[in-house]
Design a protein around this motif. Structure first.
Motif, mmCIF file in Angstrom:
data_model
loop_
_atom_site.group_PDB
_atom_site.id
_atom_site.type_symbol
_atom_site.label_atom_id
_atom_site.label_comp_id
_atom_site.label_asym_id
_atom_site.label_seq_id
_atom_site.Cartn_x
_atom_site.Cartn_y
_atom_site.Cartn_z
ATOM 1 N N GLY A 54 48.299 9.238 4.627
ATOM 2 C CA GLY A 54 46.934 8.899 4.983
ATOM 3 C C GLY A 54 46.440 7.672 4.229
ATOM 4 O O GLY A 54 45.433 7.071 4.591
ATOM 5 N N GLY A 55 47.150 7.333 3.132
ATOM 6 C CA GLY A 55 46.866 6.081 2.454
ATOM 7 C C GLY A 55 46.058 6.155 1.176
ATOM 8 O O GLY A 55 45.903 5.148 0.485
ATOM 9 N N ARG A 56 45.548 7.334 0.842
ATOM 10 C CA ARG A 56 44.773 7.406 -0.412
ATOM 11 C C ARG A 56 45.676 7.125 -1.601
ATOM 12 O O ARG A 56 46.811 7.587 -1.653
ATOM 13 C CB ARG A 56 44.122 8.774 -0.559
ATOM 14 C CG ARG A 56 43.228 8.893 -1.805
ATOM 15 C CD ARG A 56 42.468 10.220 -1.793
ATOM 16 N NE ARG A 56 43.316 11.371 -2.018
ATOM 17 C CZ ARG A 56 43.637 11.849 -3.211
ATOM 18 N NH1 ARG A 56 43.198 11.214 -4.301
ATOM 19 N NH2 ARG A 56 44.387 12.923 -3.338
ATOM 20 N N THR A 57 45.142 6.364 -2.562
ATOM 21 C CA THR A 57 45.903 5.998 -3.756
ATOM 22 C C THR A 57 45.155 6.410 -5.009
ATOM 23 O O THR A 57 43.932 6.603 -5.003
ATOM 24 C CB THR A 57 46.157 4.482 -3.808
ATOM 25 O OG1 THR A 57 44.903 3.789 -3.816
ATOM 26 C CG2 THR A 57 46.971 4.007 -2.612
ATOM 27 N N ASP A 58 45.908 6.516 -6.087
ATOM 28 C CA ASP A 58 45.325 6.805 -7.388
ATOM 29 C C ASP A 58 46.197 6.154 -8.452
ATOM 30 O O ASP A 58 47.404 5.988 -8.249
ATOM 31 C CB ASP A 58 45.228 8.308 -7.622
ATOM 32 C CG ASP A 58 44.216 8.657 -8.710
ATOM 33 O OD1 ASP A 58 44.135 9.836 -9.107
ATOM 34 O OD2 ASP A 58 43.501 7.750 -9.175
ATOM 35 N N TYR A 59 45.567 5.780 -9.579
ATOM 36 C CA TYR A 59 46.261 5.028 -10.610
ATOM 37 C C TYR A 59 45.932 5.576 -11.995
ATOM 38 O O TYR A 59 44.841 6.096 -12.225
ATOM 39 C CB TYR A 59 45.843 3.556 -10.565
ATOM 40 C CG TYR A 59 46.184 2.865 -9.276
ATOM 41 C CD1 TYR A 59 45.273 2.841 -8.221
ATOM 42 C CD2 TYR A 59 47.413 2.237 -9.100
ATOM 43 C CE1 TYR A 59 45.585 2.215 -7.022
ATOM 44 C CE2 TYR A 59 47.733 1.599 -7.908
ATOM 45 C CZ TYR A 59 46.817 1.603 -6.882
ATOM 46 O OH TYR A 59 47.131 0.981 -5.694
ATOM 47 N N ALA A 60 46.862 5.399 -12.908
ATOM 48 C CA ALA A 60 46.572 5.656 -14.304
ATOM 49 C C ALA A 60 45.526 4.650 -14.771
ATOM 50 O O ALA A 60 45.509 3.500 -14.319
ATOM 51 C CB ALA A 60 47.842 5.517 -15.134
ATOM 52 N N ASP A 61 44.669 5.079 -15.665
ATOM 53 C CA ASP A 61 43.603 4.196 -16.148
ATOM 54 C C ASP A 61 44.175 2.901 -16.741
ATOM 55 O O ASP A 61 43.576 1.834 -16.612
ATOM 56 C CB ASP A 61 42.761 4.909 -17.206
ATOM 57 C CG ASP A 61 41.854 5.970 -16.607
ATOM 58 O OD1 ASP A 61 41.372 6.835 -17.364
ATOM 59 O OD2 ASP A 61 41.630 5.942 -15.374
ATOM 60 N N SER A 62 45.322 3.000 -17.367
ATOM 61 C CA SER A 62 45.903 1.836 -18.052
ATOM 62 C C SER A 62 46.351 0.737 -17.101
ATOM 63 O O SER A 62 46.563 -0.395 -17.534
ATOM 64 C CB SER A 62 47.080 2.279 -18.916
ATOM 65 O OG SER A 62 48.076 2.900 -18.126
ATOM 66 N N VAL A 63 46.497 1.050 -15.808
ATOM 67 C CA VAL A 63 46.991 0.040 -14.869
ATOM 68 C C VAL A 63 45.989 -0.287 -13.774
ATOM 69 O O VAL A 63 46.250 -1.161 -12.943
ATOM 70 C CB VAL A 63 48.332 0.480 -14.231
ATOM 71 C CG1 VAL A 63 49.351 0.826 -15.315
ATOM 72 C CG2 VAL A 63 48.143 1.630 -13.252
ATOM 73 N N LYS A 64 44.868 0.399 -13.752
ATOM 74 C CA LYS A 64 43.871 0.144 -12.707
ATOM 75 C C LYS A 64 43.430 -1.308 -12.720
ATOM 76 O O LYS A 64 43.159 -1.873 -13.778
ATOM 77 C CB LYS A 64 42.654 1.054 -12.907
ATOM 78 C CG LYS A 64 42.861 2.461 -12.421
ATOM 79 C CD LYS A 64 41.608 3.312 -12.607
ATOM 80 C CE LYS A 64 41.847 4.730 -12.125
ATOM 81 N NZ LYS A 64 40.674 5.601 -12.365
ATOM 82 N N GLY A 65 43.377 -1.892 -11.541
ATOM 83 C CA GLY A 65 42.991 -3.292 -11.422
ATOM 84 C C GLY A 65 44.128 -4.262 -11.596
ATOM 85 O O GLY A 65 43.968 -5.462 -11.336
ATOM 86 N N ARG A 66 45.291 -3.774 -12.047
ATOM 87 C CA ARG A 66 46.445 -4.650 -12.258
ATOM 88 C C ARG A 66 47.612 -4.287 -11.345
ATOM 89 O O ARG A 66 48.367 -5.167 -10.938
ATOM 90 C CB ARG A 66 46.899 -4.571 -13.710
ATOM 91 C CG ARG A 66 45.847 -4.991 -14.716
ATOM 92 C CD ARG A 66 46.433 -5.092 -16.121
ATOM 93 N NE ARG A 66 46.934 -3.814 -16.620
ATOM 94 C CZ ARG A 66 48.201 -3.619 -17.004
ATOM 95 N NH1 ARG A 66 49.080 -4.595 -16.949
ATOM 96 N NH2 ARG A 66 48.571 -2.428 -17.454
ATOM 97 N N PHE A 67 47.773 -3.009 -11.056
ATOM 98 C CA PHE A 67 48.892 -2.539 -10.237
ATOM 99 C C PHE A 67 48.377 -2.084 -8.878
ATOM 100 O O PHE A 67 47.279 -1.538 -8.768
ATOM 101 C CB PHE A 67 49.598 -1.358 -10.900
ATOM 102 C CG PHE A 67 50.379 -1.692 -12.139
ATOM 103 C CD1 PHE A 67 50.248 -2.904 -12.801
ATOM 104 C CD2 PHE A 67 51.269 -0.754 -12.660
ATOM 105 C CE1 PHE A 67 50.969 -3.200 -13.945
ATOM 106 C CE2 PHE A 67 52.012 -1.024 -13.799
ATOM 107 C CZ PHE A 67 51.844 -2.246 -14.443
#
Length: 117
Positions: A54-67
């Protein structure tokens, strides 16, 4: 069974970019989510990014905005890494998860990412 093969790791300077790719084969239709984990020496394996059907994504705080994780079809999942930092150095693993009564995880062999000047 699902087979996963990663590629794209290497040595990059701080501030640089890399793209990791994961090619999936086998019984891929029933995969519920794809993810990237990493493990640095002496540390536990940690979740970096996940993309759900469905396309929802989630990221570790340490990489948000970079990965950025993306999946262009059932077979190929990528991790675009920008503004890399030395603390991003680790072995990166592609993961596929099936949830059908029980949870089953499949892993690739890993690819080394080293961020150093």
């Amino acid at each position: 069974q699902v087979q996963l093969v990663e590629s794209g790791g290497g040595l990059v300077q701080p501030g640089g970019s890399l793209r990791l790719s994961c090619a999936a084969s086998g019984s891929i239709v029933s995969i519920n989510r794809m993810a990237w984990y990493r493990q640095a020496p002496g540390k536990q394996r940690e979740l970096v990014a996940v993309i759900f059907n469905g396309g929802r994504t989630d990221y570790a705080d340490s990489v948000k905005g970079r990965f950025t994780i993306s999946r262009d079809n059932l077979k190929n999942t990528s991790l675009h890494m920008n503004n890399l930092k030395p603390e991003d150095s680790a072995v990166y693993y592609c993961n596929a998860r099936k949830v059908s009564g029980v949870t089953t995880d499949y892993w690739g062999q890993g690819t080394q990412v080293t961020v150093s000047s």
